[in-house]
Design an enzyme around this catalytic site. Structure first.
Site, short mmCIF file in Angstrom:
data_model
loop_
_atom_site.label_atom_id
_atom_site.label_comp_id
_atom_site.label_asym_id
_atom_site.label_seq_id
_atom_site.Cartn_x
_atom_site.Cartn_y
_atom_site.Cartn_z
CB SER A 56 -2.34 -35.30 7.86
OG SER A 56 -1.24 -35.45 8.54
CG ASP A 104 -3.42 -32.85 12.00
OD1 ASP A 104 -4.50 -33.71 12.49
OD2 ASP A 104 -2.93 -33.49 11.39
#
Length: 574
Positions: free
Chosen positions: A146, A304
């Site tokens: 992530s 992201d």
């Protein structure tokens, strides 16, 4: 685990990967580094596993990935032979070793005769969620960490519904992973043999095109966006996976003035233009803000690396860009959807998490829409979507969490920054037709419902000693009786390890109907609260704060006072 023995086992393994052997040699004289790398197995938790890259049982490498994949293979086998041909979908982001780990996972699954579908190149997490459902697969894996720093990677697991594993399923898979004794001895099939037999199938457009078609359903008012020719959008994928889908999705809606931050559009495992590839961090928007000022941007959008989180920034009255919080963006999305959609069902449901602002609940109430809290983690939102889809009790209309995760349409079952980018741009176009920005719209919501303000603080504590400190902080807050926090009285304490809510004034306890978790939430008077939660994916403990008042000034004062009171308590512990 005696780390020295584990180190010797790895150091003495004759077939150890050459690059890992070299890394291991480089830390041979660094005892603390060796202990951190070998003092335990990298934990496989409810969402999979995440950790630093490198040699060792507590690191992400081909052997710990094989261990996770072996556990997953045994889990699928246990469900029955008919699950093997359904297969597992594998996606990966731009991090170091991501594609290699995806292939290693396919090699382990193939050794068990389990079909693997592997994307030919980078794909966002939400497309993986969609792909599992679209291909009717047995599950999925995304290789990603992530928004973590470059030295991290991870192994995130999905079930047959396209959602992250809920607790009961996760417990079974965790048990299978933990039964794997020797990660160095796991047998794998050869990639070429699997490709030849068809057990490893490379995929791309056969999933991309249906996802893009499904994305059209996010567009609430197609006529509005087709005519929004003056809307200027700046988009940065922060060196991750989202560029193609977001750029094409916006153009599919008719939004043609999409300006890409080209320096951040190139996949880069070092994320070299940002301190952190996290749209929650304002510094991640520095380049987008610079470009936005040059072209007169109406909205800046950032995702992201694996494109499950989205942040936005919009200009204020002085032309300075303000980055919205996840709570603020979620509130705007919810209000827009409920006010502009003409197909809201009578049994509509908002789903949010226990650390997400109460702002959303109040907005939902104003439209007679029910709301539900889950534990932190989008897997719980996905689990509830499936539950109510099957029962028909509620119809999902929106789900979000304060950490910049949103889901508008449930063709994916995890937070979807691609969907969120579409809705954010449409909202900006809508309010521009009213002569307003998203900041103006947010202020209007505050005036209507009260000034909800929130904040998040994180303490990073790495290694074995860090884990012990985090445990000590939780123990202190769990076993110390608080009647006041600053000037505000404590109304109730919710301890999710026991699923109990203790009411202070009446000295009574009631059950919380949620799974157990290591979380503490303190409910204060006047609609204020704070919450403690050790991160499940990072060596951090997080402190969440929420307040409400009739004025911004009073809310800011309350927020500052609560944070100061909690920090004073922390200073006595750490």
């Amino acid at each position: 685990m005696e780390w020295q023995k584990e180190y010797e086992r790895w150091n003495g393994f004759p077939e150890l990967d050459a690059s890992l052997k070299e890394e291991l040699r480089s830390i041979t004289d660094k005892e603390q580094s060796l202990e951190d790398a070998f003092y335990k197995n990298l934990e496989f938790g409810t969402g999979g596993m995440r950790g630093k890259l490198g040699p060792g049982t507590n690191r992400m490498n081909i052997y710990t990935v094989r261990r996770a994949a072996e556990g997953m293979a045994r889990y699928i086998e246990e469900k029955g032979q008919e699950w093997k041909p359904k297969g597992v979908v594998l996606a990966y982001d731009s991090r170091y070793m991501s594609k290699e780990f995806a292939v290693e996972t396919a090699r382990v699954l193939g050794r068990h005769g389990i079909q693997a579908y592997v994307f030919t190149s980078l794909r966002p997490t939400p497309e993986l969620s969609f792909a599992v459902r679209y291909l009717n697969a047995a599950g999925g894996v995304v290789i990603t960490a992530s928004h973590n720093p470059p030295e991290y990677n991870g192994f995130k697991v999905y079930n047959e519904d396209g959602g992250q594993l809920p607790p009961e399923q996760a417990k079974v898979m965790i048990d299978y992973v933990n039964q794997v004794d020797n990660e160095l001895a796991i047998e794998v099939a050869e990639q070429g043999e699997l490709e030849y037999s068809g057990l490893l199938k490379w995929i791309d457009k056969e999933v991309d095109l249906p996802y893009m078609e499904a994305l059209k359903s996010v567009n609430v008012n197609p006529e509005l966006t087709k005519n929004a020719s003056d809307l200027n959008i700046v988009f940065t994928p922060l060196h991750g996976t989202a560029r193609t889908l977001v750029e094409n999705g916006l153009k599919q809606m008719g939004l043609s003035h999409v300006h890409i931050v080209e320096e951040q559009a190139v996949p880069d495992p070092e994320f070299s233009t940002v301190e952190s590839p996290n749209p929650e961090e304002h510094q991640a928007f520095a380049m987008a803000i610079e470009q936005g000022k040059l072209i007169g941007g109406d909205i800046l959008i950032g995702t992201d690396p694996d494109a499950d989180r989205l942040g936005i920034a919009v200009p204020d009255e002085n032309g300075e860009f303000q980055v919205l919080t996840g709570n603020q963006t979620g509130a705007l999305m919810l209000d827009y959807l409920l006010s502009e959609r003409n197909d809201i069902p009578e049994n509509a449901l908002l789903i949010k998490t226990i650390v997400t602002s109460e702002f959303g609940r109040v907005i939902a109430d104003s439209y007679n829409v029910a709301s539900l809290d889950t534990l932190t983690g989008f897997k719980f939102i996905g689990e509830k979507i499936k539950e109510y889809e099957e029962s028909g009790e509620y119809s999902f209309v929106f789900g979000y969490e304060e950490s910049y995760g949103y889901l508008i349409k449930d063709f994916a079952r995890d937070k979807d920054a691609v969907q969120a980018a579409m809705l954010s741009a449409e909202m900006a176009a809508y309010w521009k037709t009213k002569g307003m920005t998203l900041l103006d719209a947010l202020d209007e919501l505050y005036q209507r419902h009260g000034y909800f303000l929130e904040d998040l603080q994180s303490l990073k504590m790495e290694g074995k000693s860090g884990a012990e400190k985090i445990e000590g902080i939780m123990d202190h807050f769990r076993h110390t009786e608080f009647t006041k926090v600053g000037e505000l009285s404590v109304i109730a304490v919710e301890d999710y390890t026991t699923a109990a809510r203790h009411m202070i004034e009446s000295d009574t306890t009631e059950t919380i109907d949620l799974p157990k978790a290591n979380v503490l939430k303190f409910i204060l008077e006047d609609n204020c609260w704070f919450c403690l939660r050790p991160s499940g994916t990072e060596p951090k403990i997080k402190f969440y704060y929420g307040v409400k008042s009739s004025t911004r000034e009073d809310s800011e004062h309350r927020l500052t006072a609560i944070k100061q009171a909690v920090n004073d308590m922390l200073n006595t512990i750490v």
